[in-house]
Design a protein around this motif. Sequence first.
Motif, short mmCIF file in Angstrom:
data_model
loop_
_atom_site.label_atom_id
_atom_site.label_comp_id
_atom_site.label_asym_id
_atom_site.label_seq_id
_atom_site.Cartn_x
_atom_site.Cartn_y
_atom_site.Cartn_z
N ILE A 187 -29.85 44.31 58.17
CA ILE A 187 -30.03 42.87 58.25
C ILE A 187 -28.86 42.12 57.61
CG2 ILE A 187 -31.45 40.91 57.53
CD1 ILE A 187 -32.67 42.46 59.81
N PHE A 201 -33.53 48.47 57.81
CA PHE A 201 -33.82 47.05 57.62
C PHE A 201 -33.03 46.48 56.44
CE2 PHE A 201 -36.28 43.60 55.69
CZ PHE A 201 -36.50 42.78 56.78
N LEU A 214 -33.89 45.02 64.30
CA LEU A 214 -34.16 45.32 62.90
C LEU A 214 -35.20 44.38 62.29
CD1 LEU A 214 -30.50 46.01 61.72
CD2 LEU A 214 -32.30 47.71 62.11
#
Length: 290
Positions: free
Chosen positions: A26, A22, A61
């Motif tokens: 991202i 994550f 994600l």
Amino acid sequence: MQSYPYYHITRVMPSVIMVFCFMVGIPGNLMVMIVLCRRFEGGNFTMLLMLHLALCDLMALLCLPLAVNNLLNSWALEAATCKLLFFLIHCSLNSSVFTITLLSVQRYIQVLYPHSWARLGRMGEKALLVSLWGLAGTIASPTLSVRDMKRNTFDGNMYCVSHYLSSGQEITTLLIQTLFGFGFPSCILATSYFYLHRRVSQAALFRQRRLTKLVTYIVVSFFCFWTPLHIFNLLALGNMVMKSDEVKDVCQTAWDIILAFTLINSCLNPFLYAFASSAIPRTSPQPNNI
């Protein structure tokens, strides 16, 4: 029966991997989307597919915080949210797989049959993308019936887990995921790249060869991170016949770890873009470019 410390580790380890994915994936995928949008020009379907791949990875994600909370704490939301969350994760991941497959097919056609893809037209390309999402959603749809809230015997908390109503439902779900989510795409990828690289090695024009290499890196990454997941799917299918409690226990405890490992692929693609950023053209390639 697992001991509590071992059970706890099987939840902490995938959570750590997911948090890493994550935090890295991202911003990485957002940056890729910004770069591709700035360089994108109409008619370059390869770049459109790369943009679509980054979007699929980003969608998967973005679901991870709730998935991590489900692993470490409990599921505090409604059962419908439980089903929807994991449907979105599986749908996004399946769409990512099909986008990679379509990337390889598109590169194959552009090299071997340079004028064939042009005849497809914009409407044909849009139809391919719509079909891609439709197929991804269809393969992910069993998640809506399989995922449900269940109380855990270790700590008494409610978790969002896979709960098969029968062995037939489990076999059907695993077969659909393995055959359509990995088996058939893998055969298409292998066939496309066998002929693609044979043609590239013989070709005299190399203006887009680096772009083909970038797509190749993405495909290799796909095989590295997706193969273990489907090996465990096949192991679980084999255990439908063997009926081994030990094998069943291994599959159940390793599932979250293997799925988290697969998600690394979604945060690795931006680094592949950065590594070969010069391969991303600023203008649309000519039909006969490699």
